[in-house]
Design a protein around this motif. Structure first.
Motif, PDB file in Angstrom:
ATOM      1  N   LEU A  69      -5.689  -5.075   6.060  1.00 26.30           N
ATOM      2  CA  LEU A  69      -4.359  -4.901   5.479  1.00 26.30           C
ATOM      3  C   LEU A  69      -3.274  -5.514   6.362  1.00 26.30           C
ATOM      4  O   LEU A  69      -2.232  -5.957   5.869  1.00 26.30           O
ATOM      5  CB  LEU A  69      -4.063  -3.408   5.281  1.00 26.30           C
ATOM      6  N   HIS A  70      -3.517  -5.538   7.656  1.00 21.52           N
ATOM      7  CA  HIS A  70      -2.518  -6.029   8.611  1.00 21.52           C
ATOM      8  C   HIS A  70      -2.753  -7.482   9.029  1.00 21.52           C
ATOM      9  O   HIS A  70      -1.863  -8.085   9.637  1.00 21.52           O
ATOM     10  CB  HIS A  70      -2.527  -5.140   9.857  1.00 21.52           C
ATOM     11  N   ARG A  71      -3.928  -8.015   8.714  1.00 20.09           N
ATOM     12  CA  ARG A  71      -4.275  -9.366   9.177  1.00 20.09           C
ATOM     13  C   ARG A  71      -3.710 -10.399   8.200  1.00 20.09           C
ATOM     14  O   ARG A  71      -4.278 -10.641   7.144  1.00 20.09           O
ATOM     15  CB  ARG A  71      -5.787  -9.503   9.308  1.00 20.09           C
ATOM     16  N   VAL A  72      -2.613 -11.037   8.580  1.00 23.13           N
ATOM     17  CA  VAL A  72      -1.955 -12.011   7.703  1.00 23.13           C
ATOM     18  C   VAL A  72      -2.451 -13.407   8.079  1.00 23.13           C
ATOM     19  O   VAL A  72      -1.873 -14.094   8.925  1.00 23.13           O
ATOM     20  CB  VAL A  72      -0.420 -11.917   7.816  1.00 23.13           C
ATOM     21  N   LEU A  76      -1.378  -7.105  -1.272  1.00 19.11           N
ATOM     22  CA  LEU A  76      -1.275  -5.693  -0.948  1.00 19.11           C
ATOM     23  C   LEU A  76      -0.734  -4.883  -2.123  1.00 19.11           C
ATOM     24  O   LEU A  76      -1.202  -3.769  -2.392  1.00 19.11           O
ATOM     25  CB  LEU A  76      -0.391  -5.489   0.285  1.00 19.11           C
ATOM     26  N   GLN A  77       0.229  -5.437  -2.846  1.00 24.54           N
ATOM     27  CA  GLN A  77       0.757  -4.737  -4.018  1.00 24.54           C
ATOM     28  C   GLN A  77      -0.311  -4.602  -5.103  1.00 24.54           C
ATOM     29  O   GLN A  77      -0.416  -3.570  -5.769  1.00 24.54           O
ATOM     30  CB  GLN A  77       1.986  -5.470  -4.559  1.00 24.54           C
ATOM     31  N   HIS A  78      -1.116  -5.645  -5.266  1.00 24.68           N
ATOM     32  CA  HIS A  78      -2.208  -5.593  -6.248  1.00 24.68           C
ATOM     33  C   HIS A  78      -3.242  -4.547  -5.836  1.00 24.68           C
ATOM     34  O   HIS A  78      -3.704  -3.752  -6.672  1.00 24.68           O
ATOM     35  CB  HIS A  78      -2.859  -6.968  -6.360  1.00 24.68           C
ATOM     36  N   ALA A 128       0.651   0.867   1.731  1.00 24.27           N
ATOM     37  CA  ALA A 128       2.108   0.772   1.686  1.00 24.27           C
ATOM     38  C   ALA A 128       2.688   0.550   3.077  1.00 24.27           C
ATOM     39  O   ALA A 128       3.636  -0.223   3.255  1.00 24.27           O
ATOM     40  CB  ALA A 128       2.691   2.027   1.050  1.00 24.27           C
ATOM     41  N   ALA A 129       2.108   1.211   4.070  1.00 29.88           N
ATOM     42  CA  ALA A 129       2.590   1.059   5.440  1.00 29.88           C
ATOM     43  C   ALA A 129       2.384  -0.364   5.923  1.00 29.88           C
ATOM     44  O   ALA A 129       3.248  -0.940   6.600  1.00 29.88           O
ATOM     45  CB  ALA A 129       1.862   2.044   6.352  1.00 29.88           C
ATOM     46  N   ALA A 130       1.239  -0.951   5.585  1.00 37.11           N
ATOM     47  CA  ALA A 130       0.973  -2.339   5.960  1.00 37.11           C
ATOM     48  C   ALA A 130       1.950  -3.277   5.265  1.00 37.11           C
ATOM     49  O   ALA A 130       2.440  -4.252   5.880  1.00 37.11           O
ATOM     50  CB  ALA A 130      -0.463  -2.718   5.599  1.00 37.11           C
TER      51      ALA A 130
END
Length: 200
Positions: A98-101, A112-114, A194-196
């Protein structure tokens, strides 16, 4: 166990053929389980995210990437199986993903929204779990997918397949049970996603 190098698969049929083969696996299976720690699972990817993943893999394997669009279509088409109430999906995403962009921020944000929508409003008999970075009781080692007991392990070089009758498949089934016990679903999973998203 059988092993199949990606390079040979991509030379034989390209990325689209690989994606269609995975679609056949999902279509034939009643129970699909998986754990990913590198990227969002293909069954949960947006179009833009899938395109970025497959474009990266084409370049990494020194392939032209001229069939990436067809591969994306094949990957997205198999997501229709998520609505099949006769199939049971249990998919675990490592919180680190989730945090790895790796790709564009806009692509990651949309993804993330999906993912958040899939957790809050599940399709069919689909449960998405997030494996928290904290509160683990079992150490994750590598990603894998399970189709009715047959285990597929992807590596940089290729894939290894452990048939359900093999001892290794039993080990992966046990590993999934331990990982699923540590994973969170529902509102706690939504909170992690959501936090990510807010950190982008």
């Amino acid at each position: 166990m059988s092993q199949s190098p990606w390079r040979r698969q991509l030379v034989d049929g390209g990325h689209a053929a690989v994606q269609r083969r995975y679609s056949d696996l999902v279509a034939a299976a009643s129970n699909v389980y998986g754990y990913t720690h590198g990227v969002i699972p293909g069954l949960l990817q947006t179009r833009a995210y899938a395109h970025a993943v497959l474009t990266e893999m084409a370049a990494f394997h020194l392939r032209p990437g001229d069939d990436v669009d067809a591969a994306v279509e094949a990957r997205l088409a198999r997501q229709a199986h998520l609505d099949d109430n006769g199939k049971h999906f249990r998919l675990i995403v490592d919180e680190a993903v989730l945090h790895r962009v790796v790709y564009a921020v806009s692509v990651h944000a949309e993804q993330l929204q999906h993912l958040l929508s899939l957790v809050s409003l599940p399709r069919g008999d689909t449960l998405v779990g997030v494996l928290p970075l904290a509160t683990l009781t079992f150490t994750p080692q590598n990603g894998f997918d399970v189709f009715d007991g047959d285990v597929y392990v992807e590596t940089y070089a290729g894939e290894a397949v452990h048939k359900r009758t093999e001892d290794e498949a039993v080990v992966y089934a046990r590993a999934f049970e331990r990982l699923w016990a540590d994973a969170v679903t529902g509102a706690p999973a939504e909170d992690l996603i959501a936090a990510a998203a807010t950190r982008l």
